[in-house]
Design a protein around this motif. Structure first.
Motif, PDB file in Angstrom:
ATOM      1  N   GLY A  94       0.819  -1.196   0.000  1.00 58.85           N
ATOM      2  CA  GLY A  94       0.000   0.000   0.000  1.00 58.85           C
ATOM      3  C   GLY A  94       0.860   1.256   0.000  1.00 58.85           C
ATOM      4  N   LYS A  95       0.376   2.327  -0.608  1.00 56.03           N
ATOM      5  CA  LYS A  95       1.162   3.555  -0.781  1.00 56.03           C
ATOM      6  C   LYS A  95       1.614   4.170   0.536  1.00 56.03           C
ATOM      7  N   ASP A  96       0.818   4.022   1.596  1.00 49.51           N
ATOM      8  CA  ASP A  96       1.179   4.624   2.885  1.00 49.51           C
ATOM      9  C   ASP A  96       2.458   4.039   3.457  1.00 49.51           C
ATOM     10  N   ASN A  97       2.865   2.884   2.988  1.00 50.37           N
ATOM     11  CA  ASN A  97       4.058   2.211   3.518  1.00 50.37           C
ATOM     12  C   ASN A  97       5.259   2.283   2.588  1.00 50.37           C
ATOM     13  N   PHE A  98       5.133   2.964   1.449  1.00 47.69           N
ATOM     14  CA  PHE A  98       6.252   3.028   0.503  1.00 47.69           C
ATOM     15  C   PHE A  98       7.492   3.671   1.135  1.00 47.69           C
ATOM     16  N   LYS A  99       7.291   4.612   2.050  1.00 47.40           N
ATOM     17  CA  LYS A  99       8.444   5.287   2.665  1.00 47.40           C
ATOM     18  C   LYS A  99       9.246   4.353   3.567  1.00 47.40           C
ATOM     19  N   ASN A 100       8.671   3.204   3.906  1.00 44.77           N
ATOM     20  CA  ASN A 100       9.382   2.215   4.724  1.00 44.77           C
ATOM     21  C   ASN A 100       9.946   1.069   3.890  1.00 44.77           C
ATOM     22  N   VAL A 101      10.007   1.256   2.579  1.00 45.21           N
ATOM     23  CA  VAL A 101      10.474   0.213   1.657  1.00 45.21           C
ATOM     24  C   VAL A 101      11.847   0.564   1.107  1.00 45.21           C
ATOM     25  N   ILE A 102      12.730  -0.419   1.085  1.00 40.72           N
ATOM     26  CA  ILE A 102      14.022  -0.287   0.401  1.00 40.72           C
ATOM     27  C   ILE A 102      14.014  -1.232  -0.795  1.00 40.72           C
ATOM     28  N   LEU A 103      14.260  -0.687  -1.963  1.00 49.28           N
ATOM     29  CA  LEU A 103      14.330  -1.465  -3.202  1.00 49.28           C
ATOM     30  C   LEU A 103      15.786  -1.865  -3.418  1.00 49.28           C
ATOM     31  N   VAL A 104      16.070  -3.155  -3.283  1.00 49.71           N
ATOM     32  CA  VAL A 104      17.444  -3.648  -3.276  1.00 49.71           C
ATOM     33  C   VAL A 104      17.734  -4.421  -4.556  1.00 49.71           C
ATOM     34  N   SER A 136      10.274   5.628  -1.124  1.00 50.44           N
ATOM     35  CA  SER A 136      11.112   4.425  -1.123  1.00 50.44           C
ATOM     36  C   SER A 136      12.551   4.782  -1.482  1.00 50.44           C
ATOM     37  N   THR A 137      13.507   4.058  -0.916  1.00 54.11           N
ATOM     38  CA  THR A 137      14.914   4.279  -1.228  1.00 54.11           C
ATOM     39  C   THR A 137      15.482   3.045  -1.932  1.00 54.11           C
ATOM     40  N   THR A 138      16.682   3.195  -2.501  1.00 52.71           N
ATOM     41  CA  THR A 138      17.288   2.093  -3.255  1.00 52.71           C
ATOM     42  C   THR A 138      18.698   1.807  -2.730  1.00 52.71           C
ATOM     43  N   HIS A 139      19.102   0.560  -2.827  1.00 50.60           N
ATOM     44  CA  HIS A 139      20.445   0.152  -2.408  1.00 50.60           C
ATOM     45  C   HIS A 139      20.909  -1.008  -3.265  1.00 50.60           C
ATOM     46  N   ARG A 140      22.242  -1.145  -3.326  1.00 50.56           N
ATOM     47  CA  ARG A 140      22.844  -2.315  -3.967  1.00 50.56           C
ATOM     48  C   ARG A 140      23.309  -3.286  -2.878  1.00 50.56           C
ATOM     49  N   PHE A 141      23.036  -4.561  -3.080  1.00 48.39           N
ATOM     50  CA  PHE A 141      23.575  -5.594  -2.185  1.00 48.39           C
ATOM     51  C   PHE A 141      24.782  -6.203  -2.863  1.00 48.39           C
ATOM     52  N   LYS A 150      24.551  -2.568   6.149  1.00 48.20           N
ATOM     53  CA  LYS A 150      24.386  -1.191   5.673  1.00 48.20           C
ATOM     54  C   LYS A 150      22.956  -0.960   5.207  1.00 48.20           C
ATOM     55  N   ILE A 151      22.378  -1.950   4.513  1.00 46.34           N
ATOM     56  CA  ILE A 151      21.004  -1.830   4.039  1.00 46.34           C
ATOM     57  C   ILE A 151      20.030  -1.833   5.215  1.00 46.34           C
ATOM     58  N   ILE A 152      20.238  -2.751   6.165  1.00 43.14           N
ATOM     59  CA  ILE A 152      19.338  -2.835   7.317  1.00 43.14           C
ATOM     60  C   ILE A 152      19.396  -1.556   8.144  1.00 43.14           C
ATOM     61  N   ASN A 153      20.587  -1.026   8.354  1.00 42.73           N
ATOM     62  CA  ASN A 153      20.742   0.179   9.173  1.00 42.73           C
ATOM     63  C   ASN A 153      20.190   1.427   8.492  1.00 42.73           C
ATOM     64  N   SER A 154      19.984   1.342   7.172  1.00 44.57           N
ATOM     65  CA  SER A 154      19.432   2.507   6.470  1.00 44.57           C
ATOM     66  C   SER A 154      17.924   2.625   6.664  1.00 44.57           C
ATOM     67  N   LEU A 155      17.308   1.582   7.231  1.00 48.24           N
ATOM     68  CA  LEU A 155      15.875   1.656   7.512  1.00 48.24           C
ATOM     69  C   LEU A 155      15.608   2.680   8.597  1.00 48.24           C
ATOM     70  N   SER A 156      14.637   3.535   8.346  1.00 47.97           N
ATOM     71  CA  SER A 156      14.215   4.499   9.351  1.00 47.97           C
ATOM     72  C   SER A 156      13.105   3.862  10.172  1.00 47.97           C
ATOM     73  N   VAL A 157      13.469   3.330  11.341  1.00 50.63           N
ATOM     74  CA  VAL A 157      12.511   2.585  12.148  1.00 50.63           C
ATOM     75  C   VAL A 157      11.628   3.555  12.931  1.00 50.63           C
ATOM     76  N   PRO A 158      10.338   3.584  12.622  1.00 44.83           N
ATOM     77  CA  PRO A 158       9.445   4.495  13.350  1.00 44.83           C
ATOM     78  C   PRO A 158       9.133   3.946  14.741  1.00 44.83           C
ATOM     79  N   PRO A 159       8.781   4.803  15.683  1.00 42.89           N
ATOM     80  CA  PRO A 159       8.384   4.314  17.006  1.00 42.89           C
ATOM     81  C   PRO A 159       7.120   3.467  16.905  1.00 42.89           C
TER      82      PRO A 159
END
Length: 449
Positions: A94-104, A136-141, A150-159
């Motif tokens: 869903g669009k409301d969760n795109f900001k919590n997605v990393i495209l790897v 959404s953000t992007t990363h290379r594995f 590095k990819i996991i730590n880039s997640l912005s974990v909300p309270p």
């Protein structure tokens, strides 16, 4: 947690694994899910497993902190399965969760830097653009431990209080929607419907071809004489007329007979692959929409199709049974997606499923015959197929009360008529290089069952 590097899928279950974070304070939980290109499971089965896990955890007030979508940069095109995966993932989140997605992107060691960078740029500019625009953000594995952290730590974990449920969790738990009514479920249904539509299109083209063969001009020039005949096969009686027309269709436009009674196959093997795809799609749809009793008709139909595909020389009537059955199954599924099926429809479909299981029994008998005898219909075969045709006719009769189904039933009626004519040719040479053992006059028209 294993990772797959070959052509066989590795993950078959939703698995949650707890890891200690490198900061020595926190623990993280990684949830691995099968992808929608699994070797052993259908897209419907995969979606059901993912949905079940997500809904179970949501009911316990457990919400995800972030999501990783993995895409192989080694794929030279974004289409087919990769595109289906991506669309499914979007609708599930869903669009409301795109900001919590990393495209790897993964598998960078399998492409050159130039090729990989060009594909990555295309993903950003085209396929992933909508999700990136919504956060959404992007990363290379790089296939290293350091790259993974590095990819996991880039997640912005909300309270915890501000974490949102996924779209499919809200739809199924909060709104009580069945899986096939969710956005992700509708996406699966759409891809399955595309597969079934391909078969329907082939049948429409074949039907138009048949009408050309039986046009009035052709009938007058090639069929000046007709005579009535009554043929009795097993417990069924058919009244029909025949002629000596050359090239008169006895099937759905792909099978014809010559004046000598020999039967030629113009390509049902190529159509057969479409039938198999349509049946597999139908099985997935019946599972998703929960038409469990229809699966009892689809399973023997699929077995029959796979047998015909791998066995040369079978009588074309078996293919015609399969063809009509597939059309009828698709009609029932289309109606079930729009409205609840009546008791009469369910009863008729159950009877049809029982008869299809009997037809499936024919293939066991055919498989034991000598190759040169597989194209001959035994009296028992004719009786079983005729009984199955009658059960399909009963399904048609109950569907005629549905306004939207009336015009589509014409194709089924045409198929049943063609099947009847084929049953009067007990010895055909479809799929073989030899002529029938004894000529049979072609039958060109028949009354309804």
């Amino acid at each position: 947690m294993g990772a797959g590097h070959d052509l066989t899928s590795c993950t078959r279950e939703v698995r949650a694994v707890r890891y200690p974070h490198t900061d020595g304070v926190r623990n993280i939980v990684l949830v691995d899910t099968p992808g929608f290109d699994d070797t052993f499971m259908t897209d419907v089965q995969i979606l059901e497993r993912i949905a079940y896990w997500l809904n179970s955890t949501y009911k316990k007030n457990v919400k995800l902190s972030g999501l990783l979508y993995l895409h192989r940069i080694s794929d030279n095109r974004v289409g087919g399965t990769p595109l289906r995966n991506y669309n499914m993932f979007k609708e599930l989140c869903g669009k409301d969760n795109f900001k919590n997605v990393i495209l790897v992107t993964t598998m960078w060691d399998e492409v050159t830097k130039e090729v990989g960078s060009a594909r990555e740029q295309e993903l950003h500019a085209d396929f992933w653009r909508a999700m990136i625009a919504l956060g959404s953000t992007t990363h290379r594995f790089e296939r290293t431990t350091e790259s993974a952290w590095k990819i996991i730590n880039s997640l912005s974990v909300p309270p915890l209080p501000s974490r949102r449920p996924l779209q499919i969790q809200k739809e199924m738990v909060d709104e009580h929607l069945p899986l096939h009514r969710t956005a992700a479920g509708r996406t699966v249904l759409g891809s399955l419907n595309d597969l079934m539509s391909g078969f329907k299109g082939i049948f429409r083209r074949l039907s138009r071809s048949k009408k050309k063969l039986s046009s009035p001009t052709t009938q007058q020039s090639k069929s000046p004489l007709r005579r009535s005949s009554t043929l009795r096969s097993g417990s069924s009686t058919f009244t029909s007329s025949d002629s000596s027309a050359v090239g008169q269709s006895v099937g759905s436009g792909i099978i014809s007979t010559s004046s000598s009674g020999s039967c030629s196959m113009e390509g049902y093997q190529s159509v057969l692959s479409q039938v198999i795809s349509a049946l597999r799609a139908s099985l997935g749809t019946a599972e998703l929409v929960r038409i469990h009793y229809l699966k009892n008709a689809i399973a023997p139909s699929l077995s029959l199709a796979l047998f015909i595909e791998t066995t040369t020389g079978t009588h074309h009537a078996l293919f015609q049974v399969l063809e009509v059955a597939t059309l009828l199954i698709n009609m029932v599924i289309d109606h079930a997606k729009e409205a609840k099926l009546s008791t009469d429809v369910k009863t008729a479909v159950n009877a049809f499923a029982k008869e299809m299981n009997s037809v499936q029994g024919i293939i066991q008998s055919v498989a034991q015959r000598k190759p040169e005898m597989r194209h001959v219909l035994e009296p028992t075969d004719v009786r079983i197929i005729s009984s199955c045709a009658n059960s399909m006719r009963l399904v048609c009769d109950v569907l005629r009360s549905i306004p939207s189904a009336k015009h589509r039933l014409r194709s089924v009626d045409d198929g049943l008529g063609a099947l009847k004519r084929s049953l009067e040719i007990n010895n055909c040479s479809c799929g073989t290089s030899r002529e029938p053992m004894r000529p049979v006059s072609p039958v060109v028209c028949a009354s309804d069952y």
